[in-house]
Design an enzyme around this catalytic site. Structure first.
Site, PDB file in Angstrom:
ATOM      1  CB  CYS A   1       8.608  -9.183   9.930  1.00 18.95           C
ATOM      2  SG  CYS A   1       6.565  -9.670   8.998  1.00 18.95           S
ATOM      3  CB  ILE A   2      12.628  -8.496  12.275  1.00 21.61           C
ATOM      4  CG1 ILE A   2      11.562  -8.088  12.663  1.00 21.61           C
ATOM      5  CG2 ILE A   2      14.019  -8.254  12.712  1.00 21.61           C
ATOM      6  CD1 ILE A   2      11.689  -7.706  13.550  1.00 21.61           C
TER       7      ILE A   2
END
Length: 423
Positions: free
Chosen positions: A264-265
């Protein structure tokens, strides 16, 4: 738009997002088929073997008892009342969105789905993908979204290794291309999720996911940058964060580390900045955060060089032990783990590496197999420097601090100790 189906749900992509979704739906009584292009994944699941950290073999066996089966044949889509796309959306080598897996999944759906089907995209992407990429291909055969079939986006919120929040008790955002599409998606998820939140449309739902992870990305970059100068001015940043966290409003704690990892990040904010750049508008916050977070592994290695130099040693020829090489604690997932960049930089400087991770039996860096320590405490005693990159619960941090010649704690998880230096 109703139709009779022999399958309630086909989940396309049986990874860290798709398999938990299939498990929850099957547990709620839905007839679920998992579709994956990997024959190894399909055969493993049908034999009761899990390949995902958060799901055990016993849970897969229960899914099979509940009627779940896995397949690599897209023809199963023809019998589905609903199809949810949970395929990966990585970046290309140039940092732009790679929607190849989404295109492949949509092609399979377009070839086999029938009128009345609900199609939901869960794969993270930039705002507009559902309406501008998925919808045209599904409508190419003459069916129309909102009239002949339902189409929606629902961002995945799976957090591998999180024992408190799973699919069932994490609110689910849904946004359809029409109001009826939103209601259809809501009806599906309400069968196995406690709370469903309606977005105005697909773009708002897509944006919600990117906003969540961009918020984390930027705030992690903030504390990472603070960590670079707090040491110079004699401030224990972790203690400052602890104190700030006592404020009951207006503050959320984020913590520095050797870099950001996971699915994600490091990835999702780039989807948002890609969309913004296509408009000719700079997205400086995300670009700056990316720059800061990407340079953290080099910052870690520079600190390593300083620590070894203080002991009268060079990086070249020193034995360095890396503790924890996954992207977060207590899982085996190595996607985008900053440990890889740390290791590559240490190898480039001539360090001899050894690693310990209870979740990773073999680890390769730049084509080189890294030695795995059997006893991490003994390895810490033998190493010139030990770097704590991921504090898995199997690692006794107090004993590690006692036994290591010198411990560099990049996560701020150890108590004050004469042989411990924090990031």
């Amino acid at each position: 738009m109703s139709r009779s189906s022999t399958t309630d749900l086909v989940v396309v992509g049986l990874g860290y997002v798709g398999l938990p979704l299939a498990r929850s739906a099957a547990a709620a009584g839905l007839k679920v088929v998992g579709l994956d292009r990997s024959r190894q994944v399909v055969d493993g699941l049908n034999s009761g073997r899990s390949h995902v950290d958060d799901i055990t073999d016993a849970e897969v066996a229960t899914m099979l008892e509940q009627g779940f089966c896995a397949s690599d044949r897209p023809e199963v889509i023809a019998e589905a009342a609903a199809v949810v796309i949970c395929v990966p959306t990585p970046l290309t080598e140039y940092g732009s969105p790679d929607l190849g897996a989404v295109h492949a999944a949509v092609e399979d759906i377009a070839t086999h789905f029938k009128p009345g089907t609900l199609v939901v995209l869960e794969s993270t992407t930039y705002p507009g993908t559902t309406d501008e990429v998925v919808r045209p291909r599904l409508e190419a055969g003459g069916l129309k979204a909102g009239r002949d079939f339902h189409l929606a986006f629902s961002p995945e919120r799976i957090d591998p290794g999180n024992a408190s929040f799973g699919l069932e008790n994490t609110p689910k955002v849904v946004g359809g291309v029409t109001a009826d599409c939103t209601k259809a998606a809501r009806a599906l998820y309400e069968r196995f999720v406690a709370r469903v939140v309606e977005a105005k449309g697909t773009r708002e739902a897509e944006m919600a996911k990117l906003l969540e992870n961009t918020y984390r990305h930027v705030n992690i970059a903030l504390v990472n940058e603070m960590s670079m100068f707090c040491r110079e001015i004699g401030v224990d940043l972790w203690d400052a964060i602890r104190c700030a966290s006592t404020k009951p409003f207006g503050f959320a704690p984020f913590y520095p580390g050797p870099g950001v990892g996971g699915h994600c990040i490091p990835i999702d904010p780039n989807y948002l900045s890609y969309k913004v750049r296509s408009l000719g508008i700079p997205f400086r916050f995300v670009e700056l955060a990316q720059e800061i977070n990407q340079r953290m592994p080099v910052h870690v290695v520079n600190r390593v060089a300083d620590l070894l130099n203080h002991e009268g040693k060079a990086v070249r020829g020193s034995r360095v032990l890396l503790i924890g090489v996954t992207y977060k604690p207590d899982i085996s997932d190595q996607r985008e783990s900053p440990a890889l960049a740390v290791a590559e930089n240490l190898i480039a400087r001539g360090a001899g590496l050894v690693y310990f991770d209870p979740h990773v039996e073999g680890w390769t860096v730049g084509g080189e197999q890294i030695e795995r320590a059997g006893d991490y405490l003994a390895a810490a005693e033998a190493a010139d420097l030990t770097i704590l990159l991921q504090p898995h619960r199997e690692i006794d941090l107090d004993l590690l601090a006692d036994r290591a010649r010198k411990l560099f704690d990049t996560r701020g998880k150890t108590s004050d100790h004469p042989r411990v230096v924090k990031l």
